[in-house]
Write a protein that holds these residues in place. Structure first.
Motif, short mmCIF file in Angstrom:
data_model
loop_
_atom_site.label_atom_id
_atom_site.label_comp_id
_atom_site.label_asym_id
_atom_site.label_seq_id
_atom_site.Cartn_x
_atom_site.Cartn_y
_atom_site.Cartn_z
N TYR A 154 43.42 11.52 6.90
CA TYR A 154 42.98 12.45 5.87
C TYR A 154 42.62 13.83 6.40
N ASP A 155 42.39 13.94 7.70
CA ASP A 155 42.09 15.25 8.28
C ASP A 155 43.33 15.90 8.87
N LEU A 156 44.52 15.46 8.45
CA LEU A 156 45.75 16.07 8.93
C LEU A 156 45.71 17.57 8.68
N SER A 157 45.18 17.98 7.58
CA SER A 157 44.83 19.36 7.23
C SER A 157 44.89 19.49 5.72
N ASN A 158 43.99 20.28 5.17
CA ASN A 158 44.03 20.54 3.73
C ASN A 158 45.30 21.28 3.35
N ALA A 159 45.81 22.11 4.27
CA ALA A 159 47.05 22.83 3.99
C ALA A 159 48.21 21.86 3.78
N PHE A 160 48.27 20.79 4.58
CA PHE A 160 49.33 19.80 4.43
C PHE A 160 49.25 19.12 3.07
N TYR A 161 48.07 18.65 2.69
CA TYR A 161 47.94 17.94 1.43
C TYR A 161 48.10 18.87 0.23
N SER A 162 47.71 20.13 0.38
CA SER A 162 47.94 21.09 -0.69
C SER A 162 49.43 21.30 -0.92
N LEU A 163 50.20 21.21 0.16
CA LEU A 163 51.65 21.35 0.06
C LEU A 163 52.29 20.12 -0.57
N LEU A 164 51.72 18.94 -0.31
CA LEU A 164 52.30 17.69 -0.78
C LEU A 164 51.89 17.33 -2.20
N LEU A 165 50.62 17.53 -2.53
CA LEU A 165 50.07 17.05 -3.81
C LEU A 165 50.18 18.12 -4.88
N ASP A 166 49.92 17.73 -6.12
CA ASP A 166 49.88 18.70 -7.21
C ASP A 166 48.53 19.38 -7.25
N GLU A 167 48.30 20.20 -8.26
CA GLU A 167 47.08 21.02 -8.28
C GLU A 167 45.81 20.21 -8.46
N THR A 168 45.89 18.96 -8.89
CA THR A 168 44.69 18.14 -9.00
C THR A 168 44.20 17.67 -7.64
N MET A 169 45.07 17.68 -6.62
CA MET A 169 44.78 17.19 -5.28
C MET A 169 44.38 15.71 -5.31
N ALA A 170 44.90 14.98 -6.28
CA ALA A 170 44.64 13.54 -6.36
C ALA A 170 45.64 12.81 -5.48
N TYR A 171 45.14 12.10 -4.48
CA TYR A 171 46.00 11.37 -3.55
C TYR A 171 45.84 9.87 -3.83
N SER A 172 46.26 9.47 -5.02
CA SER A 172 46.19 8.08 -5.45
C SER A 172 47.15 7.92 -6.62
N CYS A 173 47.32 6.68 -7.06
CA CYS A 173 48.30 6.39 -8.10
C CYS A 173 47.96 7.10 -9.41
N GLY A 174 48.93 7.81 -9.96
CA GLY A 174 48.76 8.43 -11.27
C GLY A 174 48.98 7.42 -12.38
N TYR A 194 52.84 3.52 -9.53
CA TYR A 194 52.82 4.01 -8.15
C TYR A 194 54.23 4.32 -7.64
N VAL A 195 55.23 3.62 -8.15
CA VAL A 195 56.61 3.96 -7.78
C VAL A 195 56.89 5.40 -8.17
N ARG A 196 56.54 5.78 -9.40
CA ARG A 196 56.79 7.14 -9.86
C ARG A 196 55.94 8.15 -9.11
N THR A 197 54.70 7.78 -8.82
CA THR A 197 53.81 8.70 -8.11
C THR A 197 54.33 9.00 -6.71
N VAL A 198 54.66 7.95 -5.97
CA VAL A 198 55.13 8.15 -4.59
C VAL A 198 56.48 8.85 -4.58
N GLU A 199 57.34 8.54 -5.52
CA GLU A 199 58.63 9.22 -5.58
C GLU A 199 58.44 10.72 -5.85
#
Length: 463
Positions: A153-173, A364-369
């Motif tokens: 989780y400390d890979l960097s906030n910049a990395f997760y900001s690039l990967l995730l949407d604006e909610t920054m939710a890193y879990s199943c939608g 979770y299939v849709r979220t990870v995809e």
């Protein structure tokens, strides 16, 4: 036509084919192209490109899943076509052929080593990719858990900001829509709103958010529902991000953020017990098997009578291995998943009454995809930020994860429970009516979740 054919000649592919068949227990379900251009295997199957002799050396030193994964991470092995389709086709072919991996004996390994020697692939152990976790200390000690969480989780906030949407939710939608105007951020907001409704959150209620991540639920509950939140995370980068968002959104009177181990929540300065609700969203996988009974006891102890707990957590099938060597070495070291029924039993033994269980596996299939699409679309940015090897770790992780949920080797569930009072009353509504009404609409448009429905100071009054 799906036939096992060899390119004429005696190239590396023809030499390695008997060894591959021996170790797989049957013909390979993929086309194999070696570094010298020779090929073997079914012509219409996905093509695995063995780019260098070092790939074989990795497999000699580290047979099995981890060796294959590290060969992919380093680029020594690649799949010529789409990785997701390649892995799916390989698993399907393995099932259809009924491949049952044998346990190679000493003689088998010696013959494999002889083939590798003739191919010039024998040598010292290749270096381990830098992205591999290297933990030490007692399993699930506080220091080791901090290191395990930091690795991911400390890979960097910049990395997760690039990967995730604006909610920054890193879990199943929670995907309630399918149209072009409905995307990953909408699914995450629907998930956050659904959790708040299941927990019965109202202005002034107290919520303990254990494993708050980048604060998606914490910020949603405070801003949209006027809830007073104690947010806990073990990751320094996450804590810094959430604190920044609390200040930016003017939620200081509603949210306290603590960077600490979940086992230390009783010592927090704002901890007074009697929470109306406790949430833990995909954090329980990091707790550990032996420690989980104490974790469920904690969930019970922090709640007032009739207080509710929501656990959103990944599970494994009753006969599935869970994370596997690659996940445990590169993504989530020390992670433990169990079948859903075992988690329900642990919550009940802690004194909580389980009231609702909802499977979200297909979600979770849709979220990870969606995360994988973002990774591919922004591949140059990711490689510039973290390097090619780490980006390939994440490609393999996301593709393999989506496939695991698709094939029911892994699941994810929302488990709602409540702490009964002395008379056995739980204060729950008699039906689920209202939980799902308006999802897919309320979380989007002008009624955005980051605009407070109730002003901070006023909502902070006692309930």
């Amino acid at each position: 036509m799906n036939t096992f054919t060899d390119t004429p000649g005696t190239g590396a592919a023809q030499r390695i084919a008997p060894v591959v068949e021996q170790f797989l227990g049957g013909p390979p379900p993929v086309r194999i192209r070696m570094w010298d251009g020779s090929e073997t295997g079914p012509e219409d199957a996905p093509t695995v490109h063995v780019r260098s002799r070092r790939a074989l050396r990795r497999l000699l030193w580290q047979p099995g899943e981890l060796g294959l994964a590290e060969a992919y991470i380093t680029g020594d092995i690649d799949i010529a076509d789409d990785l997701a389709e390649g892995l799916r086709a390989m698993r399907r072919a393995s099932r259809e052929q009924g491949l049952d991996l044998p346990r190679p004996g000493v003689a088998d390994r010696l013959r494999a080593a002889g083939t590798a020697l003739r191919l010039g692939a024998v040598g010292p152990r290749p270096p381990v990719p830098a992205a591999r976790a290297g933990l030490s200390g007692a399993l699930h000690s506080k220091a080791r858990d901090r290191a395990a969480i930091s690795h991911h989780y400390d890979l960097s906030n910049a990395f997760y900001s690039l990967l995730l949407d604006e909610t920054m939710a890193y879990s199943c939608g929670y995907w309630t829509g399918t149209g072009p105007d409905y995307g990953p951020a909408d699914a995450q907001r629907d998930k956050l709103e659904l959790i708040c409704r299941k927990l019965g959150l109202t202005p002034g209620a107290r919520l303990l958010d254990i494993g708050c991540g980048w604060g998606s639920l914490t910020l949603h509950a405070a801003a949209r529902h006027g809830v007073r939140v104690t947010a806990v995370t073990l990751a320094r980068e996450q804590a810094a991000y959430v604190r920044g968002q609390v200040t930016e959104r003017g939620l200081e009177d509603l949210v306290e953020v603590h960077c600490c181990d979940y086992r230390d929540v009783a010592g927090l300065p704002d901890f007074r017990g009697g929470y109306d609700a406790v949430s833990t969203v995909e954090m329980g996988e990091h707790v550990g098997d032996a420690e989980y009974p104490a974790f469920t006891a904690l969930l019970h102890s922090v709640l007032r009578p009739q207080g509710r707990a929501l656990v959103q957590q990944m599970s494994r099938g009753s006969t599935a291995p869970g994370g596997g060597a690659f996940i445990e070495s590169y993504i989530a070291p020390d992670m433990h998943m169990r079948p859903l029924g075992e988690t329900v039993g642990l919550l009940e033994r802690a004194g909580l009454e389980v009231r609702d269980v909802e499977s979200m596996r297909e979600h979770y299939v849709r979220t990870v995809e969606a995360w994988h699409r973002t990774l591919e679309e922004r591949w140059p940015q990711f490689t510039a930020l973290v390097g090619e090897e780490t980006a390939r770790v994440w490609r393999l992780y996301l593709v393999g994860g989506a496939l695991a949920f698709e094939e029911r080797r892994m699941g994810v569930d929302q488990i709602l429970s409540v702490r009964p009072d002395a008379e056995g009353a739980v204060g729950m509504p008699p039906t689920r009516h209202g939980w799902y009404e308006g999802l897919g609409v309320a979380g989007r448009g002008g009624d955005a979740p980051d605009e407070p429905v109730v002003a901070g100071p006023r909502a902070g009054a006692g309930r």
